[in-house]
Write an enzyme that holds these catalytic residues in place. Structure first.
Site, PDB file in Angstrom:
ATOM      1  CE1 TYR A 146      -9.353  -3.036   0.177  1.00 47.66           C
ATOM      2  CE2 TYR A 146      -8.378  -1.175  -0.965  1.00 47.66           C
ATOM      3  CZ  TYR A 146      -8.247  -2.306  -0.194  1.00 47.66           C
ATOM      4  OH  TYR A 146      -6.994  -2.711   0.226  1.00 47.66           O
TER       5      TYR A 146
ATOM      6  CG  ASN B 169      -3.696  -2.520   6.671  1.00 47.41           C
ATOM      7  OD1 ASN B 169      -3.585  -2.069   5.529  1.00 47.41           O
ATOM      8  ND2 ASN B 169      -4.614  -3.407   6.996  1.00 47.41           N
TER       9      ASN B 169
ATOM     10  CE  LYS C  92      -3.899  -2.304   2.268  1.00 51.50           C
ATOM     11  NZ  LYS C  92      -4.977  -2.166   3.269  1.00 51.50           N
TER      12      LYS C  92
ATOM     13  NE  ARG D 180      -7.047 -13.588   5.721  1.00 53.54           N
ATOM     14  CZ  ARG D 180      -7.579 -12.371   5.570  1.00 53.54           C
ATOM     15  NH1 ARG D 180      -7.325 -11.676   4.482  1.00 53.54           N
ATOM     16  NH2 ARG D 180      -8.366 -11.871   6.489  1.00 53.54           N
TER      17      ARG D 180
ATOM     18  CB  THR E 289      -7.026  -6.111   9.636  1.00 60.98           C
ATOM     19  OG1 THR E 289      -7.425  -7.273   8.907  1.00 60.98           O
ATOM     20  CG2 THR E 289      -7.374  -4.866   8.828  1.00 60.98           C
TER      21      THR E 289
ATOM     22  NE  ARG F  32      -2.255  -5.977   7.052  1.00 68.47           N
ATOM     23  CZ  ARG F  32      -3.314  -6.710   6.704  1.00 68.47           C
ATOM     24  NH1 ARG F  32      -3.711  -7.718   7.473  1.00 68.47           N
ATOM     25  NH2 ARG F  32      -3.970  -6.445   5.601  1.00 68.47           N
TER      26      ARG F  32
ATOM     27  CG  PHE G 116     -13.298   1.525   7.117  1.00 71.48           C
ATOM     28  CD1 PHE G 116     -12.830   0.924   5.950  1.00 71.48           C
ATOM     29  CD2 PHE G 116     -13.962   0.726   8.037  1.00 71.48           C
ATOM     30  CE1 PHE G 116     -13.004  -0.426   5.701  1.00 71.48           C
ATOM     31  CE2 PHE G 116     -14.159  -0.635   7.798  1.00 71.48           C
ATOM     32  CZ  PHE G 116     -13.671  -1.204   6.616  1.00 71.48           C
TER      33      PHE G 116
HETATM   34  P1  CMP Z   1      -7.389  -4.713   3.592  1.00 68.35           P
HETATM   35  O1  CMP Z   1      -6.948  -6.085   3.932  1.00 68.35           O
HETATM   36  O2  CMP Z   1      -6.747  -4.061   2.433  1.00 68.35           O
HETATM   37  O3  CMP Z   1      -8.970  -4.741   3.336  1.00 68.35           O
HETATM   38  C1  CMP Z   1      -9.831  -3.675   3.667  1.00 68.35           C
HETATM   39  C2  CMP Z   1      -9.116  -2.558   4.348  1.00 68.35           C
HETATM   40  O4  CMP Z   1      -9.945  -1.645   5.019  1.00 68.35           O
HETATM   41  C3  CMP Z   1      -8.223  -3.115   5.418  1.00 68.35           C
HETATM   42  O5  CMP Z   1      -7.143  -3.779   4.851  1.00 68.35           O
HETATM   43  C4  CMP Z   1      -7.894  -1.880   6.231  1.00 68.35           C
HETATM   44  O6  CMP Z   1      -6.783  -1.184   5.722  1.00 68.35           O
HETATM   45  C5  CMP Z   1      -9.131  -1.051   6.013  1.00 68.35           C
HETATM   46  N1  CMP Z   1      -9.869  -0.981   7.271  1.00 68.35           N
HETATM   47  C6  CMP Z   1     -10.464  -1.972   7.915  1.00 68.35           C
HETATM   48  N2  CMP Z   1     -11.032  -1.514   9.051  1.00 68.35           N
HETATM   49  C7  CMP Z   1     -10.766  -0.197   9.106  1.00 68.35           C
HETATM   50  C8  CMP Z   1     -11.067   0.826  10.034  1.00 68.35           C
HETATM   51  N3  CMP Z   1     -11.770   0.566  11.140  1.00 68.35           N
HETATM   52  N4  CMP Z   1     -10.629   2.070   9.760  1.00 68.35           N
HETATM   53  C9  CMP Z   1      -9.938   2.331   8.629  1.00 68.35           C
HETATM   54  N5  CMP Z   1      -9.616   1.395   7.704  1.00 68.35           N
HETATM   55  C10 CMP Z   1     -10.014   0.143   7.961  1.00 68.35           C
END
Ligand code: CMP
Length: 138
Positions: free
Chosen positions: A50, A113, A10, A86, A92, A103, A58
């Site tokens: 997304y 992340n 990212k 994963r 996450t 991460r 978010f």
């Molecule tokens: P990713 O695995 O790319 O898939 C969806 C993304 O949404 C996740 O990683 C996070 O970067 C983002 N995400 C998930 N929860 C939140 C949150 N509470 N606030 C901001 N971003 C989020």
């Protein structure tokens, strides 16, 4: 030959210069790179990728962040690729990620992340095809 997964390094991680270290860690963990490119997503394309999170609070923050700078997209191949990747990247939320995970090492927050990893075999194929045409997949 194994299963495929899909990842995005990212904008936070490319901005901080972590691309090479993350790719090296992915390789060391036994993943073969089956497709690779660096690109800058438009907000429209990030939103499309997304779209499943469209209703989440978010979503707009996520779209803005994912289109804020270059990303590196890759298709990765390994036995049990989705689950093993994963495990390699960690939770996450980096505050909950295990020691040594990508991460834990490189991410600052749940929003920024460092890496994305597909959550299923079927999504890995859909996500890989979103970024790469057939001539770009090996
Ligand atoms: P990713 O695995 O790319 O898939 C969806 C993304 O949404 C996740 O990683 C996070 O970067 C983002 N995400 C998930 N929860 C939140 C949150 N509470 N606030 C901001 N971003 C989020």
């Amino acid at each position: 030959m194994g299963n495929k997964t899909f990842t995005i390094i990212k904008p936070d991680a490319t901005r901080k210069g972590h691309t090479g270290a993350i790719l090296a860690q992915i390789n060391s963990a036994g993943f073969k790179i089956a497709a690779l490119k660096m690109l800058h997503l438009s907000a429209e394309k990030a939103g499309e990728f997304y779209a499943v999170h469209r209703e989440r609070p978010f979503y707009s923050e996520l779209v803005e962040f994912m289109s804020s700078g270059p990303v590196v997209a890759a298709i990765l191949e390994k036995q049990n690729a989705v689950e093993d990747f994963r495990t390699l990247i960690g939770a996450t939320n980096p505050a909950q990620a295990a020691e040594g995970t990508i991460r834990k090492l490189y991410a600052a927050s749940i929003g920024e992340n460092a890496v994305h990893g597909s959550d299923s075999n079927s999504n890995a194929l859909i996500e890989g095809d979103f970024f790469f045409n057939k001539l770009e997949q090996f």
